[in-house]
Scaffold this active site. Structure first.
Site, PDB file in Angstrom:
ATOM      1  N   ASP A  28       0.869  -1.166   0.000  1.00  0.00           N
ATOM      2  CA  ASP A  28       0.000   0.000   0.000  1.00  0.00           C
ATOM      3  C   ASP A  28       0.915   1.228   0.000  1.00  0.00           C
ATOM      4  OD1 ASP A  28      -2.295   1.679   0.440  1.00  0.00           O
ATOM      5  OD2 ASP A  28      -1.599   1.844   2.511  1.00  0.00           O
ATOM      6  N   ASP A  30      -0.123   5.116   0.600  1.00  0.00           N
ATOM      7  CA  ASP A  30      -0.348   6.167   1.599  1.00  0.00           C
ATOM      8  C   ASP A  30      -0.340   5.574   3.008  1.00  0.00           C
ATOM      9  OD1 ASP A  30      -0.714   8.527  -0.034  1.00  0.00           O
ATOM     10  OD2 ASP A  30      -2.517   7.553  -0.779  1.00  0.00           O
TER      11      ASP A  30
END
Ligand SMILES: [Mg+2]
Length: 354
Positions: A28, A30
């Site tokens: 991932d 952010d």
């Protein structure tokens, strides 16, 4: 109780460092690699180390506003060795879904950033900007300049019968100053105005994880994420083990309170956890033990011992083994129908292994 993949929703053990036990790591972005435009501490060094070991990287983001090339550029700018072909966005995932469901050339009103417009037109759909163009569908993703005019245009088209799609429904997005408004919160305005809920394809839908693995290749991925309800729930739904890190949205307290489908396989403070082994606590006489740590749940409260001495949960510098034992004790208590009392659970301060 088990997770949706059928495996017990408990911590897994990795005797070898995670980076040696897997041939692909899916990140991932952010809250794991970036906070706004800044690198998360230790992320760039961890990724550079990983490149040296030959583990493939994939980058997986629910942010649909930028193209894979723009995402790769942003990661490279902070020292993370990413290429466009390694990036899977929720814009690609929702464009794939729309192209399956709409005839080729259908008009789609795009409310969102260039990444969503590009992904939509690349699948052979026609991007339009107004409800007056009678679009067959509306797709709404996050862009920082969306306001009342764009949301109202989406509402008009949805009311007129356009099928409603959204790349993701994240309520918030972590930035340098904290949790800002995410796409799900802007979608909520259109849902409130129309009564129509969009189809979605981003995390936690499992397809985007399989799509990310397919883009980079490999057989034995580990997912690295900060959000339990998207990264970890999605990895679990896809059947992939997941490392949770504490650099983004969900903190250790939320991990202890997670329902089975949201529980990570491995715990870490940050991505340095990829280069280390992951012991799993074992239960003995009601205590979950790991290294010198032990934890149990008594009448809805967690008790912690470190090297034989009681340790308050409020202590600074809880160790990773403390954290693993607390998570195992909290999860097994919840699974046995005696969940811990969340009101009595403080935020935990976990220190990275030295
Ligand atoms: Mg995140």
């Amino acid at each position: 109780m088990t997770g949706s993949d059928g495996a017990p929703a408990a911590l897994l053990e990795s005797v070898a460092p995670l980076a040696e036990a897997h041939d692909v790591a899916l990140f991932d972005i952010d809250g794991v690699l970036l906070l706004g435009h800044s690198a998360v501490p230790h992320a760039a060094a961890a990724l550079t180390d990983l490149s040296a070991t030959g583990v493939r990287h994939g980058y997986l983001t629910n942010n649909a506003s930028r193209s894979p090339a723009a995402v790769a550029d942003e990661l490279q700018a902070v020292g993370i060795p990413a290429r466009a072909g390694e990036v899977t966005t929720s814009a690609l995932a929702i464009a794939g879904l729309m192209s399956e469901e709409l005839p080729a050339g259908s008009r789609v009103l795009v409310v969102g950033g260039p990444g969503l417009r590009e992904a939509t037109s690349e699948t052979g759909l026609t991007v339009v900007d107004s409800a007056e163009d009678h679009p067959a569908a509306v797709v709404q993703g996050l862009a920082l300049d969306i306001g009342w005019p764009e949301l109202s245009e989406a509402a008009l088209a949805v009311r007129a019968g356009a099928t409603y799609f959204a790349p993701n429904l994240d309520a918030t997005v972590p930035r340098e100053r904290g949790l800002m408004i995410g796409n799900g919160s802007l979608v909520a305005a259109v849902v409130n105005a129309t009564g129509v809920t969009p189809r979605t394809a981003g995390k936690p839908a499992p397809g985007i994880f399989h799509q990310a693995l397919q883009r980079v290749g490999g057989r034995n991925p580990v997912v690295c994420g900060d959000r339990l309800d998207t990264d970890i729930a999605g990895a679990r739904a896809a059947g992939f083990p997941a490392l949770h890190v504490l650099t983004g949205v969900d903190r250790a307290r939320a991990v202890l309170l997670a329902p089975p489908d949201h529980r990570p396989s491995y715990l870490g403070t940050d991505l340095r956890a990829l280069s280390g082994p992951h012991p799993a606590p074992r239960e003995e006489a009601g205590w979950w033990t790991c290294g010198g740590s032990a934890a149990r749940s008594v009448n809805g409260a967690l008790e912690l011992r470190s090297d034989g001495s009681d340790l308050p949960l409020e202590s600074a510098d809880l160790t990773m083994d403390d954290y693993r034992c607390l998570a195992s004790a909290a999860w097994s208590a919840a699974d046995a129908g005696a969940p811990i009392d969340s009101a009595a659970l403080p935020e935990l301060r976990i220190s990275a292994p030295r």
